[in-house]
Write a protein that holds these residues in place. Structure first.
Motif, PDB file in Angstrom:
ATOM      1  N   SER A   1      26.003  23.773  47.562  1.00  0.00           N
ATOM      2  CA  SER A   1      25.324  25.236  47.580  1.00  0.00           C
ATOM      3  C   SER A   1      24.465  25.263  48.769  1.00  0.00           C
ATOM      4  CB  SER A   1      24.441  25.026  46.331  1.00  0.00           C
ATOM      5  OG  SER A   1      23.340  23.971  46.398  1.00  0.00           O
TER       6      SER A   1
ATOM      7  N   TRP B   1      32.061  20.693  47.604  1.00  0.00           N
ATOM      8  CA  TRP B   1      31.507  21.684  47.505  1.00  0.00           C
ATOM      9  C   TRP B   1      29.839  21.696  47.613  1.00  0.00           C
ATOM     10  CZ3 TRP B   1      27.784  23.087  43.541  1.00  0.00           C
ATOM     11  CH2 TRP B   1      26.978  24.334  44.093  1.00  0.00           C
TER      12      TRP B   1
ATOM     13  N   SER C   1      30.827  28.369  56.731  1.00  0.00           N
ATOM     14  CA  SER C   1      32.136  28.733  55.779  1.00  0.00           C
ATOM     15  C   SER C   1      33.063  29.573  56.698  1.00  0.00           C
ATOM     16  CB  SER C   1      31.679  29.771  54.716  1.00  0.00           C
ATOM     17  OG  SER C   1      31.318  30.767  55.362  1.00  0.00           O
TER      18      SER C   1
ATOM     19  N   THR D   1      27.347  29.514  47.882  1.00  0.00           N
ATOM     20  CA  THR D   1      28.249  28.408  48.695  1.00  0.00           C
ATOM     21  C   THR D   1      27.344  28.214  50.095  1.00  0.00           C
ATOM     22  OG1 THR D   1      29.971  28.462  47.632  1.00  0.00           O
ATOM     23  CG2 THR D   1      30.055  27.483  49.655  1.00  0.00           C
TER      24      THR D   1
ATOM     25  N   SER E   1      25.712  19.461  45.473  1.00  0.00           N
ATOM     26  CA  SER E   1      27.016  19.222  45.839  1.00  0.00           C
ATOM     27  C   SER E   1      27.894  18.490  45.038  1.00  0.00           C
ATOM     28  CB  SER E   1      26.891  18.138  47.219  1.00  0.00           C
ATOM     29  OG  SER E   1      26.349  16.964  46.798  1.00  0.00           O
TER      30      SER E   1
ATOM     31  N   PRO F   1      33.866  24.760  50.440  1.00  0.00           N
ATOM     32  CA  PRO F   1      34.033  26.026  49.526  1.00  0.00           C
ATOM     33  C   PRO F   1      34.128  25.233  47.989  1.00  0.00           C
ATOM     34  CG  PRO F   1      35.949  25.504  50.588  1.00  0.00           C
ATOM     35  CD  PRO F   1      34.913  24.829  51.364  1.00  0.00           C
ATOM     36  N   ILE F   2      33.989  25.959  46.850  1.00  0.00           N
ATOM     37  CA  ILE F   2      34.076  25.528  45.488  1.00  0.00           C
ATOM     38  C   ILE F   2      35.385  24.847  45.387  1.00  0.00           C
ATOM     39  CG2 ILE F   2      34.765  27.814  44.502  1.00  0.00           C
ATOM     40  CD1 ILE F   2      32.363  24.882  43.102  1.00  0.00           C
TER      41      ILE F   2
ATOM     42  N   GLN G   1      27.614  30.804  53.748  1.00  0.00           N
ATOM     43  CA  GLN G   1      28.448  31.871  53.924  1.00  0.00           C
ATOM     44  C   GLN G   1      27.589  33.080  54.580  1.00  0.00           C
ATOM     45  OE1 GLN G   1      28.547  32.351  49.407  1.00  0.00           O
ATOM     46  NE2 GLN G   1      30.778  31.983  49.413  1.00  0.00           N
TER      47      GLN G   1
END
Length: 363
Positions: free
Chosen positions: A163, A161, A139, A50, A324, A149-150, A53
């Motif tokens: 990446s 979300w 994050s 993600t 996304s 976040p996912i 992070q």
């Protein structure tokens, strides 16, 4: 069992995939079946990457991040794109236009763009003098707008979300999302909606009963040639279709560049298969799953945009490329073998059982 009796719980999804309510089965008997519900809202969801992070990450999010390079050569600019582009000019953020050229007459009421050598007048648009802000993903930020976040992919909101971008490394083309539905269901469809990026290029939709052994439900690729090269499967041309109840196809239908944002991938695991009218034991087994996995393997980029570039050789290019996802919906129902007409949920553990009708069928 008749799969035609499926009624989707998410708006017009049933109409999009061609499902219509129909309670009749071929042998003339009437069956009681639970309506399809969105199983993703109660699922446990996880992902192996993600954005933000490790550290705050600046990304060049579409639509304006996509305005550079070949987009100028493919089609006339939209008004929103022109305004954003002009903001770049005012803030000296032109970057590298590659082979494209832009000529702007700031002193007149017309602006001119060079598209493949042809000069076309474009109307003057009001431009804000404020500096252009670059989206930041962090994050750990107290600002929820900077966190992606996912869990955002199944919360039913407009959040999403995201990446890490390819500026953090080409390894982030390979990202895996796993949903644990908490029990085995019969899954009728999966809908994936992108957020601020195009739909994924190459990826695999997979299922599992135990979370260890996964089998493919469907392959997706940037092109028909990629279907064969990446997955060893001959592409199904045009809208996805199925010859058997358990055929695993590869399609490039949903990997087109447009739309740049908010594109959807509708995968029916039932509609169009020979056994959709039921009963079909093969189709029943094919649609059963507790775990649903999305293995993303290639980001949709502009043609030739990354050729000859290392993962971090030009951050102005690679930071605009990422995955996304705003929403993942999984339409399914309890495994009740036609002996109930609704699913009864247990709010404490997220499990769902089938109730009413001929009794309750739990797992």
């Amino acid at each position: 069992m008749t799969w035609s009796s499926v009624v989707a719980a998410k708006g017009d999804a049933s109409r999009e995939c061609g499902w219509e309510p129909n309670g009749d089965v071929p042998n003339g008997e009437k069956g009681l079946f639970p309506h399809v519900i969105n199983l993703a809202t109660r699922a446990r969801i996880s992902v192996n990457a993600t954005c933000g992070q490790r550290a705050p990450e600046v990304s060049a999010a579409p639509p304006w991040g996509w305005l550079w390079d070949g987009m100028f050569q493919e089609r006339p600019l939209k008004k929103r794109g022109i305004a954003l582009l002009t903001e770049f000019l005012h803030t000296s953020c032109l970057g590298n236009l590659g082979s494209s050229k832009l000529l702007v007459n700031l002193g007149s009421s017309k602006r001119f763009s060079t598209l493949k050598g042809n000069v076309s007048p474009l109307p003057l648009l009001p431009v804000s003098p404020r500096p252009l802000s670059f989206p930041v993903c962090d994050s750990r930020s107290p600002d929820p707008a900077r966190r992606h976040p996912i869990a955002n992919a199944i919360d039913g909101t407009n959040s999403w979300w995201q990446s890490p971008s390819l500026a953090a490394g080409r390894r982030y083309e390979w990202v895996t999302i796993t949903l644990d539905l908490r029990q085995v269901y019969q899954v009728a469809y999966v809908i994936v909606k992108s957020a601020v990026s195009p739909r994924p290029g190459n990826w695999v939709l997979e299922r599992s009963l135990d979370g260890r052994r996964f089998e493919p439900w469907q392959y997706y690729a940037l092109s028909d040639a990629d279907c064969l090269a990446a997955y060893g499967v001959q592409a199904t041309r045009g809208r996805p279709s199925y010859a058997t109840d358990t055929q695993v196809i590869c399609t490039s239908y949903f990997s087109r560049l447009n739309p740049l944002e908010g594109g959807e991938v509708h995968t029916s695991l039932v509609n169009g298969r020979p056994g959709s009218a039921g009963p079909s034991e093969a189709l029943r087994q094919f649609t059963e799953a507790r775990y649903v996995r999305l293995r993303l393997q290639k980001i949709r980029t502009l043609h030739g945009d990354l050729q000859g570039r290392s993962s971090q050789s030009d951050a102005s290019v690679t930071k605009r490329y990422f995955y996304s996802i705003k929403d993942i919906s999984i339409g399914g129902r309890c495994v009740c073998h036609g002996h109930a007409d609704n699913c009864v949920s247990d709010d404490e553990d997220g499990r769902v059982s089938a109730g009413r009708g001929h009794g309750v069928a739990d797992l």
